[in-house]
Write a protein that holds these residues in place. Structure first.
Motif, PDB file in Angstrom:
ATOM      1  N   THR A 347      -2.196 112.783  -7.242  1.00 62.44           N
ATOM      2  CA  THR A 347      -1.124 112.627  -6.258  1.00 62.44           C
ATOM      3  C   THR A 347      -0.964 111.128  -5.940  1.00 62.44           C
ATOM      4  N   ASN A 348      -1.392 110.691  -4.775  1.00 59.94           N
ATOM      5  CA  ASN A 348      -1.403 109.264  -4.435  1.00 59.94           C
ATOM      6  C   ASN A 348      -2.813 108.731  -4.675  1.00 59.94           C
ATOM      7  N   VAL A 349      -2.971 107.885  -5.662  1.00 56.30           N
ATOM      8  CA  VAL A 349      -4.295 107.394  -6.023  1.00 56.30           C
ATOM      9  C   VAL A 349      -4.406 105.916  -5.657  1.00 56.30           C
ATOM     10  N   THR A 350      -5.523 105.564  -5.010  1.00 62.03           N
ATOM     11  CA  THR A 350      -5.722 104.195  -4.544  1.00 62.03           C
ATOM     12  C   THR A 350      -7.112 103.702  -4.887  1.00 62.03           C
ATOM     13  N   LEU A 351      -7.171 102.577  -5.585  1.00 57.40           N
ATOM     14  CA  LEU A 351      -8.408 101.821  -5.711  1.00 57.40           C
ATOM     15  C   LEU A 351      -8.516 100.971  -4.454  1.00 57.40           C
ATOM     16  N   ARG A 352      -9.468 101.267  -3.622  1.00 59.53           N
ATOM     17  CA  ARG A 352      -9.541 100.604  -2.315  1.00 59.53           C
ATOM     18  C   ARG A 352      -9.876  99.122  -2.456  1.00 59.53           C
ATOM     19  N   ALA A 353      -9.395  98.368  -1.488  1.00 54.79           N
ATOM     20  CA  ALA A 353      -9.553  96.917  -1.514  1.00 54.79           C
ATOM     21  C   ALA A 353     -11.010  96.509  -1.367  1.00 54.79           C
ATOM     22  N   GLY A 354     -11.325  95.379  -1.975  1.00 56.61           N
ATOM     23  CA  GLY A 354     -12.639  94.787  -1.811  1.00 56.61           C
ATOM     24  C   GLY A 354     -12.628  93.751  -0.699  1.00 56.61           C
ATOM     25  N   ARG A 355     -13.577  92.827  -0.759  1.00 51.97           N
ATOM     26  CA  ARG A 355     -13.720  91.848   0.329  1.00 51.97           C
ATOM     27  C   ARG A 355     -13.312  90.436  -0.068  1.00 51.97           C
ATOM     28  N   VAL A 356     -13.273  90.148  -1.363  1.00 54.91           N
ATOM     29  CA  VAL A 356     -12.951  88.800  -1.807  1.00 54.91           C
ATOM     30  C   VAL A 356     -11.443  88.646  -1.918  1.00 54.91           C
ATOM     31  N   SER A 357     -10.934  87.466  -1.573  1.00 53.02           N
ATOM     32  CA  SER A 357      -9.497  87.239  -1.678  1.00 53.02           C
ATOM     33  C   SER A 357      -9.116  86.956  -3.129  1.00 53.02           C
ATOM     34  N   ARG A 358      -7.849  87.197  -3.438  1.00 57.62           N
ATOM     35  CA  ARG A 358      -7.354  86.896  -4.780  1.00 57.62           C
ATOM     36  C   ARG A 358      -7.563  85.428  -5.104  1.00 57.62           C
ATOM     37  N   ASP A 359      -7.238  84.547  -4.174  1.00 61.25           N
ATOM     38  CA  ASP A 359      -7.349  83.103  -4.440  1.00 61.25           C
ATOM     39  C   ASP A 359      -8.796  82.700  -4.684  1.00 61.25           C
ATOM     40  N   ASP A 360      -9.716  83.247  -3.886  1.00 63.48           N
ATOM     41  CA  ASP A 360     -11.133  82.905  -4.094  1.00 63.48           C
ATOM     42  C   ASP A 360     -11.625  83.451  -5.431  1.00 63.48           C
ATOM     43  N   MET A 361     -11.103  84.624  -5.809  1.00 65.09           N
ATOM     44  CA  MET A 361     -11.485  85.203  -7.096  1.00 65.09           C
ATOM     45  C   MET A 361     -11.083  84.269  -8.232  1.00 65.09           C
ATOM     46  N   ILE A 362      -9.865  83.774  -8.173  1.00 64.76           N
ATOM     47  CA  ILE A 362      -9.391  82.873  -9.223  1.00 64.76           C
ATOM     48  C   ILE A 362     -10.126  81.537  -9.170  1.00 64.76           C
ATOM     49  N   ARG A 363     -10.390  81.043  -7.971  1.00 65.21           N
ATOM     50  CA  ARG A 363     -11.091  79.757  -7.838  1.00 65.21           C
ATOM     51  C   ARG A 363     -12.511  79.809  -8.397  1.00 65.21           C
ATOM     52  N   SER A 364     -13.073  81.001  -8.477  1.00 68.80           N
ATOM     53  CA  SER A 364     -14.446  81.122  -8.970  1.00 68.80           C
ATOM     54  C   SER A 364     -14.540  81.064 -10.492  1.00 68.80           C
ATOM     55  N   ILE A 365     -13.392  81.024 -11.176  1.00 70.43           N
ATOM     56  CA  ILE A 365     -13.369  81.107 -12.638  1.00 70.43           C
ATOM     57  C   ILE A 365     -13.115  79.736 -13.245  1.00 70.43           C
ATOM     58  N   ARG A 366     -14.006  79.335 -14.136  1.00 67.46           N
ATOM     59  CA  ARG A 366     -13.814  78.059 -14.826  1.00 67.46           C
ATOM     60  C   ARG A 366     -12.756  78.181 -15.916  1.00 67.46           C
ATOM     61  N   SER A 367     -12.875  79.198 -16.751  1.00 64.65           N
ATOM     62  CA  SER A 367     -11.868  79.497 -17.778  1.00 64.65           C
ATOM     63  C   SER A 367     -11.710  81.010 -17.839  1.00 64.65           C
ATOM     64  N   GLY A 368     -10.468  81.468 -17.866  1.00 67.01           N
ATOM     65  CA  GLY A 368     -10.241  82.901 -17.900  1.00 67.01           C
ATOM     66  C   GLY A 368      -8.778  83.229 -18.041  1.00 67.01           C
ATOM     67  N   LEU A 369      -8.470  84.513 -17.980  1.00 69.47           N
ATOM     68  CA  LEU A 369      -7.105  85.002 -18.161  1.00 69.47           C
ATOM     69  C   LEU A 369      -6.662  85.773 -16.932  1.00 69.47           C
TER      70      LEU A 369
END
Length: 447
Positions: A347-369
């Motif tokens: 029906t309505n399916v949700t992967l619930r949110a985590g705690r890290v922000s999108r920007d912090d997630m990206i900032r933690s990556i040296r090289s990635g996609l």
């Protein structure tokens, strides 16, 4: 409009089908009536290309003779006895199915929640045309946009009536408003396209046309001059609308039919950790104004919200009555249905949110996609092997840099799910919703 909303005649006709089936020799039966009305307008380059309206009521009758069963469908209601006789005759020559049958009478819904699924406002073709034109105009106004893939606005009304021979009788209706546009940027072989869309139960909840158009335009322009990258192993981040595909692969793997057929890579993992601790995925048919909401399922059962994944542990399959019986379980009210036989669905399916922000997630990556679009369907449901084309943006030293394309992202879903980290930017936009997610150690096949 009031006559469209009145489903009493449909209920009466469904009841007549069930009674006719019993007279024809069926031991049990259920009948569905599906009402559908749709209006859509498509525009391109400022002109209407197509305006279409459809409406109709479709009927389905399922009959049981012992453990034999058959289903027949019709798009007109004229002779219930003839339809019932054909269905019973088909059932008598069908092979026995020991798992077939109506839902357990003790599980049938007796009260239906109000889910606010019907918008009283009904747009006409002129209103839909104005929405589509406004969205396309906004997309074409974005600097760098050179063409339009068109825009579409639609409204629909759909509902279900279900009557069974063991006492269930229920009906519901729901509306849906949708708006989308596709923008094209660049010239010649360097052209790129992207889109934006919004779909809601209430028209007032749609993203406004200008926002939809601007988003489509900016997304298309950002994809210009993509580069190919070398084959490597790096973290991959999926934006929310791309991340929903990862949840979709899970739903296929936990579908009761796949489990019963032994065609799921998760068939031995019920009750085991499948995701990292803290990850939860819920299926909720009762979300007010949810695109997948419904007061009862295709067999007349009120399926309570369930956590498919709780703190990383796989806790449930998606079950209707037949697959539940085959797996020696009890249905959890996930029967989906048109005019044919029920089958398990979500029906309505949700992967619930985590705690890290999108920007912090990206900032933690040296090289990635950073993935914005998935291409193809290279997923093996039996083994979990995953290989899909992707496009998006390269992450360098914690920042999105240039566009990339012609990359294949590969791995195995069992390993990927265990490494999946959700961000905190969850929004409810689709039937399946997910925040931005990151998975480390993905193989990228490039040039």
């Amino acid at each position: 409009m009031s006559d469209v909303l009145d489903q009493s005649a449909l209920e009466a006709n469904a009841q007549r089908l069930v009674e006719a089936a019993k007279r024809a020799g069926a031991d049990a039966a259920d009948a569905v009536a599906v009402r559908g009305i749709a209006l859509s307008v498509t525009v391109r380059l400022g002109k209407v290309e197509e305006s279409e309206r459809s409406e109709g009521d479709d009927f389905g009758l399922r009959v049981f003779v012992g453990r034999r069963h058959a289903t027949v469908s019709a798009n007109a209601f004229s002779d219930p006895d003839a339809l019932a006789q054909r269905a019973v005759a088909m059932a008598r020559v069908s092979p026995e199915d020991r798992y077939a049958g109506l839902a357990d009478e003790r599980l049938l819904a007796t009260a239906f929640p109000d889910l606010d699924l019907l918008d009283p406002s009904t747009p006409d073709a002129a209103t839909l045309t104005a929405r589509a034109l406004a969205a396309e105009d906004a997309a074409r106004a974005v600097p760098g946009v050179t063409n339009s893939g068109g825009a579409s606005a639609s409204w629909s009304l759909g509902g279900l009536v279900l009557v069974t021979s063991h006492g269930f009788r229920g009906a519901y209706l729901g509306s849906r408003h949708s708006l989308s546009t596709t923008a094209v940027a660049g010239e010649g072989t360097g052209m790129q396209r992207d889109w934006e869309a919004s779909s809601k139960i209430y028209g007032a909840d749609l993203l406004d046309p200008e926002t939809i158009g601007r988003n489509a335009g900016h997304r298309a322009v950002a994809r210009l001059a993509p580069r190919q990258m070398p084959t490597t192993t790096v973290p991959v981040v999926w934006e929310p609308r791309a991340a929903t595909s990862l949840v979709g692969h899970l739903l296929s793997a936990v579908n009761g039919s796949s489990i019963a057929r032994k065609t799921s890579f998760l068939r031995h993992d019920l009750g085991k950790p499948v995701f990292a601790p803290g990850v939860s995925i819920v299926d909720d048919p009762f979300r007010p104004r949810g695109l997948g909401s419904r007061p009862f399922d295709g067999e007349g059962i009120v399926g309570d919200p369930i956590e498919l994944v709780s703190d990383g542990v796989l806790t449930s399959w998606l079950l209707d009555s037949a697959t539940a019986r085959e797996l020696d379980l009890t249905t959890n009210g996930r029967a989906s249905r048109g005019t044919g036989s029920p089958h398990p669905g979500s029906t309505n399916v949700t992967l619930r949110a985590g705690r890290v922000s999108r920007d912090d997630m990206i900032r933690s990556i040296r090289s990635g996609l950073y993935v914005t679009d998935m291409i193809g369907s290279g997923v093996n449901g039996v083994t979990g092997d995953y290989s899909r084309g992707a496009s998006g943006f390269w992450i360098e030293n914690g920042e999105l840099t240039h566009a990339v394309s012609e990359i294949t992202v590969a791995g195995n879903l069992k390993d990927m799910y265990r490494r999946l980290v959700p961000a905190d930017d969850l929004e409810y936009r689709f039937g399946i919703n997910a925040p931005t997610v990151m998975i480390e150690g993905m193989t990228l096949a490039g040039r």
